[in-house]
Design a protein around this motif. Structure first.
Motif: not given
Length: 77
Positions: A52, A56, A59
């Motif tokens: 995760r 992130a 992103t």
């Protein structure tokens, strides 16, 4: 963008001095690959549960790249 990636990674790890980023030359399609290197003990902190945190980071880097009209890819080594 390299400084941004270093800043983000240093905030996550226990050994911020071990964080380095290398940048490949842009490919034909304009993609720039950033290689994030951290200490072996900090690898889990950068990847996170089920990836995760890594997702992130990618992103955020992709969003900044889009703002600068550049394709950014983050590889965690």
């Amino acid at each position: 963008m390299q400084d941004l990636l270093v800043f983000i990674a240093q905030g996550l790890v226990e050994q911020p001095d071990a964080v380095t980023v290398t940048v490949d030359d842009p490919k034909e399609d304009g993609t720039v690959v950033y290689h994030l290197h951290v200490a072996a003990d900090d690898m889990g902190r950068v990847i996170g549960k089920q990836g995760r945190i890594a997702k992130a980071i990618r992103t955020v880097m992709r969003a900044v790249g889009n703002h600068r009209e550049q394709k950014a890819v983050v590889e965690i080594d």
